[in-house]
Write a protein that holds these residues in place. Structure first.
Motif, PDB file in Angstrom:
ATOM      1  N   VAL A  39       0.835  -1.204   0.000  1.00  0.00           N
ATOM      2  CA  VAL A  39       0.000   0.000   0.000  1.00  0.00           C
ATOM      3  C   VAL A  39       0.868   1.253   0.000  1.00  0.00           C
ATOM      4  CG1 VAL A  39      -1.614   1.361   1.407  1.00  0.00           C
ATOM      5  CG2 VAL A  39      -1.996  -1.090   1.072  1.00  0.00           C
ATOM      6  N   MET A  40       1.894   1.272   0.842  1.00  0.00           N
ATOM      7  CA  MET A  40       2.757   2.459   0.918  1.00  0.00           C
ATOM      8  C   MET A  40       3.560   2.642  -0.363  1.00  0.00           C
ATOM      9  SD  MET A  40       1.840   3.777   3.635  1.00  0.00           S
ATOM     10  CE  MET A  40       2.945   5.160   3.354  1.00  0.00           C
ATOM     11  N   ASP A  41       4.060   1.557  -0.924  1.00  0.00           N
ATOM     12  CA  ASP A  41       4.829   1.673  -2.167  1.00  0.00           C
ATOM     13  C   ASP A  41       3.948   2.105  -3.328  1.00  0.00           C
ATOM     14  OD1 ASP A  41       7.098   0.992  -0.857  1.00  0.00           O
ATOM     15  OD2 ASP A  41       7.549  -0.797  -2.026  1.00  0.00           O
ATOM     16  N   SER A  42       2.703   1.614  -3.350  1.00  0.00           N
ATOM     17  CA  SER A  42       1.797   2.031  -4.423  1.00  0.00           C
ATOM     18  C   SER A  42       1.546   3.524  -4.346  1.00  0.00           C
ATOM     19  CB  SER A  42       0.473   1.262  -4.347  1.00  0.00           C
ATOM     20  OG  SER A  42      -0.308   1.690  -3.231  1.00  0.00           O
ATOM     21  N   TYR A  43       1.444   4.050  -3.141  1.00  0.00           N
ATOM     22  CA  TYR A  43       1.262   5.499  -3.012  1.00  0.00           C
ATOM     23  C   TYR A  43       2.511   6.249  -3.471  1.00  0.00           C
ATOM     24  CZ  TYR A  43       1.099  10.157  -1.244  1.00  0.00           C
ATOM     25  OH  TYR A  43       1.173  11.524  -1.179  1.00  0.00           O
ATOM     26  N   THR A  57      -5.876   9.393  -2.315  1.00  0.00           N
ATOM     27  CA  THR A  57      -5.605   7.965  -2.470  1.00  0.00           C
ATOM     28  C   THR A  57      -6.456   7.145  -1.515  1.00  0.00           C
ATOM     29  OG1 THR A  57      -3.318   8.438  -3.125  1.00  0.00           O
ATOM     30  CG2 THR A  57      -3.819   6.185  -2.449  1.00  0.00           C
ATOM     31  N   ALA A  58      -6.543   7.593  -0.261  1.00  0.00           N
ATOM     32  CA  ALA A  58      -7.371   6.893   0.720  1.00  0.00           C
ATOM     33  C   ALA A  58      -8.838   6.902   0.296  1.00  0.00           C
ATOM     34  CB  ALA A  58      -7.212   7.541   2.099  1.00  0.00           C
ATOM     35  N   ALA A  59      -9.304   8.032  -0.234  1.00  0.00           N
ATOM     36  CA  ALA A  59     -10.680   8.103  -0.723  1.00  0.00           C
ATOM     37  C   ALA A  59     -10.892   7.154  -1.893  1.00  0.00           C
ATOM     38  CB  ALA A  59     -11.008   9.540  -1.135  1.00  0.00           C
ATOM     39  N   SER A  60      -9.872   7.011  -2.743  1.00  0.00           N
ATOM     40  CA  SER A  60      -9.970   6.084  -3.872  1.00  0.00           C
ATOM     41  C   SER A  60     -10.082   4.638  -3.390  1.00  0.00           C
ATOM     42  CB  SER A  60      -8.744   6.233  -4.777  1.00  0.00           C
ATOM     43  OG  SER A  60      -8.603   7.550  -5.241  1.00  0.00           O
ATOM     44  N   PHE A  61      -9.307   4.282  -2.364  1.00  0.00           N
ATOM     45  CA  PHE A  61      -9.420   2.943  -1.796  1.00  0.00           C
ATOM     46  C   PHE A  61     -10.838   2.712  -1.272  1.00  0.00           C
ATOM     47  CE2 PHE A  61      -4.637   2.960  -0.595  1.00  0.00           C
ATOM     48  CZ  PHE A  61      -4.309   2.590  -1.880  1.00  0.00           C
ATOM     49  N   ALA A  62     -11.401   3.725  -0.604  1.00  0.00           N
ATOM     50  CA  ALA A  62     -12.744   3.581  -0.054  1.00  0.00           C
ATOM     51  C   ALA A  62     -13.772   3.388  -1.159  1.00  0.00           C
ATOM     52  CB  ALA A  62     -13.088   4.812   0.790  1.00  0.00           C
ATOM     53  N   ILE A  63     -13.664   4.179  -2.228  1.00  0.00           N
ATOM     54  CA  ILE A  63     -14.627   4.100  -3.327  1.00  0.00           C
ATOM     55  C   ILE A  63     -14.554   2.747  -4.029  1.00  0.00           C
ATOM     56  CG2 ILE A  63     -15.198   5.048  -5.606  1.00  0.00           C
ATOM     57  CD1 ILE A  63     -14.289   7.775  -4.505  1.00  0.00           C
ATOM     58  N   MET A  64     -13.335   2.234  -4.218  1.00  0.00           N
ATOM     59  CA  MET A  64     -13.148   0.991  -4.960  1.00  0.00           C
ATOM     60  C   MET A  64     -13.187  -0.255  -4.086  1.00  0.00           C
ATOM     61  SD  MET A  64     -13.105   2.523  -7.734  1.00  0.00           S
ATOM     62  CE  MET A  64     -13.047   1.079  -8.797  1.00  0.00           C
ATOM     63  N   GLY A  65     -13.377  -0.076  -2.781  1.00  0.00           N
ATOM     64  CA  GLY A  65     -13.480  -1.210  -1.872  1.00  0.00           C
ATOM     65  C   GLY A  65     -14.737  -1.098  -1.017  1.00  0.00           C
ATOM     66  N   ASP A  66     -14.617  -1.509   0.237  1.00  0.00           N
ATOM     67  CA  ASP A  66     -15.725  -1.400   1.190  1.00  0.00           C
ATOM     68  C   ASP A  66     -15.731   0.024   1.733  1.00  0.00           C
ATOM     69  OD1 ASP A  66     -17.346  -1.424   3.526  1.00  0.00           O
ATOM     70  OD2 ASP A  66     -17.091  -3.597   3.698  1.00  0.00           O
ATOM     71  N   ALA A 101      -0.155  10.421   8.136  1.00  0.00           N
ATOM     72  CA  ALA A 101      -0.364  10.182   6.708  1.00  0.00           C
ATOM     73  C   ALA A 101      -0.307   8.691   6.400  1.00  0.00           C
ATOM     74  CB  ALA A 101       0.671  10.940   5.885  1.00  0.00           C
ATOM     75  N   THR A 102       0.664   8.002   6.986  1.00  0.00           N
ATOM     76  CA  THR A 102       0.749   6.555   6.804  1.00  0.00           C
ATOM     77  C   THR A 102      -0.473   5.860   7.390  1.00  0.00           C
ATOM     78  OG1 THR A 102       3.169   6.642   6.887  1.00  0.00           O
ATOM     79  CG2 THR A 102       2.134   4.497   7.267  1.00  0.00           C
ATOM     80  N   GLY A 103      -0.910   6.347   8.545  1.00  0.00           N
ATOM     81  CA  GLY A 103      -2.096   5.774   9.168  1.00  0.00           C
ATOM     82  C   GLY A 103      -3.332   5.923   8.306  1.00  0.00           C
ATOM     83  N   ILE A 104      -3.482   7.067   7.624  1.00  0.00           N
ATOM     84  CA  ILE A 104      -4.632   7.275   6.740  1.00  0.00           C
ATOM     85  C   ILE A 104      -4.642   6.238   5.626  1.00  0.00           C
ATOM     86  CG2 ILE A 104      -5.595   8.829   4.996  1.00  0.00           C
ATOM     87  CD1 ILE A 104      -4.720  11.165   6.743  1.00  0.00           C
ATOM     88  N   LEU A 105      -3.490   6.041   4.991  1.00  0.00           N
ATOM     89  CA  LEU A 105      -3.409   5.099   3.870  1.00  0.00           C
ATOM     90  C   LEU A 105      -3.660   3.668   4.322  1.00  0.00           C
ATOM     91  CD1 LEU A 105      -0.291   6.583   2.042  1.00  0.00           C
ATOM     92  CD2 LEU A 105      -2.636   6.548   1.164  1.00  0.00           C
ATOM     93  N   LEU A 106      -3.006   3.253   5.410  1.00  0.00           N
ATOM     94  CA  LEU A 106      -3.129   1.864   5.854  1.00  0.00           C
ATOM     95  C   LEU A 106      -4.512   1.577   6.426  1.00  0.00           C
ATOM     96  CD1 LEU A 106       0.346   1.213   7.529  1.00  0.00           C
ATOM     97  CD2 LEU A 106      -0.417   0.626   5.219  1.00  0.00           C
ATOM     98  N   ALA A 107      -5.070   2.525   7.187  1.00  0.00           N
ATOM     99  CA  ALA A 107      -6.389   2.297   7.773  1.00  0.00           C
ATOM    100  C   ALA A 107      -7.465   2.227   6.692  1.00  0.00           C
ATOM    101  CB  ALA A 107      -6.710   3.411   8.769  1.00  0.00           C
ATOM    102  N   SER A 108      -7.400   3.125   5.723  1.00  0.00           N
ATOM    103  CA  SER A 108      -8.408   3.110   4.656  1.00  0.00           C
ATOM    104  C   SER A 108      -8.273   1.847   3.804  1.00  0.00           C
ATOM    105  CB  SER A 108      -8.276   4.353   3.781  1.00  0.00           C
ATOM    106  OG  SER A 108      -7.003   4.412   3.162  1.00  0.00           O
ATOM    107  N   ALA A 109      -7.031   1.429   3.521  1.00  0.00           N
ATOM    108  CA  ALA A 109      -6.828   0.212   2.737  1.00  0.00           C
ATOM    109  C   ALA A 109      -7.322  -1.016   3.503  1.00  0.00           C
ATOM    110  CB  ALA A 109      -5.357   0.056   2.375  1.00  0.00           C
TER     111      ALA A 109
END
Length: 304
Positions: free
Chosen positions: A142-146, A205-214, A233-241
């Motif tokens: 997830v972090m590398d993709s960002y 990016t986190a919003a995109s994960f939310a839209i394309m997932g649960d 910032a890392t927490g936002i990405l990992l928690a949303s993913a």
């Protein structure tokens, strides 16, 4: 031109992946090392000067070539955009390791999976369980993709020519190199510059994960768990993913004969190798969403 450049660069990178230690960025790292040796006197103002000396000349050269090529032919300018994107972003920076680990776990080669994860993350992995290997692999992916896709895409779309892609990649490299130590005044500006450039694309990016997932779980985890992580910032990405995938991330890890305690992220199942493929699929769907948005913006701009 923006959408075509992004699609062409992603396709080129899929056919011929470019490693992190390519010669162009190694040359930039050597230049940054020279600036640090020359300018680092332990003060914040010297770090600002070093950052300017590292980033602005590269931007000037890249944009000078872009505008010179554009005067000759827009096709040449487009090719230059594709080349710069090829050097600054890449899906295969993480998907290759993802695939190797998933394949090794699927075939019962746990030792090989741990070895690949150690090479990828530069962390000790010999004591990790299969569930911990899966968790850490998803987090790193997830972090590398960002870092290698979404952050670069955002600034490439926002700024003219390839300026945004170069600015983002150079800034992130300097932030990792000079800003890793919190008490180092020389690296303070490069660390803050990286945080400034990350503020908006991290949230998109986190919003995109939310839209394309649960969506519901992703938003819940973002709001309730992201601040428990050391880096917000890392927490936002990992928690949303984690919420989008329906998997638990974070939690303690056994490393170096001790337990590394970390907050829990996600509200779903325990991680296992099947979630690695789900994570790659989530990232790809988010990339396609971003490309679709760029297409809409391009159409609106053209007809507007």
């Amino acid at each position: 031109m923006t959408l075509i450049s992004l699609i062409a660069a992603l396709a080129l990178e899929q056919m011929r992946p470019l490693g992190n230690r390519n010669r162009v960025w190694l040359l930039f790292i050597r230049y940054a090392n020279h600036l640090e040796r020359t300018l680092n006197a332990g003060f914040n103002r010297h770090g600002v000067l070093a950052w300017v000396a590292a980033v602005l000349p590269v931007l000037a050269v890249v944009m000078g070539i872009y505008y010179a090529l554009h005067r000759v032919s827009p096709i040449l300018a487009l090719s230059w955009n594709v080349l710069i994107l090829y050097l600054t972003m890449g899906f295969r920076h993480f998907s290759g390791s993802f695939s190797e680990i998933a394949l090794a776990l699927g075939e019962g080669r746990d030792f090989d999976a741990r070895q690949e994860l150690a090479r990828w993350t530069n962390q000790p992995t010999s004591e990790l369980s299969i569930e911990e290997v899966s968790r850490l692999s998803i987090e790193q992916g997830v972090m590398d993709s960002y870092r290698h896709v979404f952050g670069t895409m955002f600034w490439f779309v926002l700024l003219p020519g390839p300026a945004g892609a170069v600015l983002y990649r150079a800034t992130q490299m300097l932030a990792q190199k000079w800003g890793a130590r919190e008490d180092d005044l020389f690296g303070r500006f490069s660390r803050r510059a990286g945080e400034w450039l990350d503020w908006m694309p991290v949230r998109l990016t986190a919003a995109s994960f939310a839209i394309m997932g649960d969506f519901e779980d992703a938003v819940y985890c973002w709001r309730s768990q992201a601040r428990t992580w050391g880096n917000y910032a890392t927490g936002i990405l990992l928690a949303s993913a984690a919420g989008a995938l329906g998997v638990k991330l974070g939690d303690p890890l056994r490393q170096d004969y001790t337990v590394k305690y970390r907050p829990e992220l996600g509200v779903g199942d325990e991680a296992d190798p099947t979630y690695l493929k789900s994570a790659v699929g989530l990232v790809w769907r988010a990339v396609l969403l971003w490309l679709f948005v760029v297409l809409l913006i391009s159409v609106i701009s053209f007809f507007g």
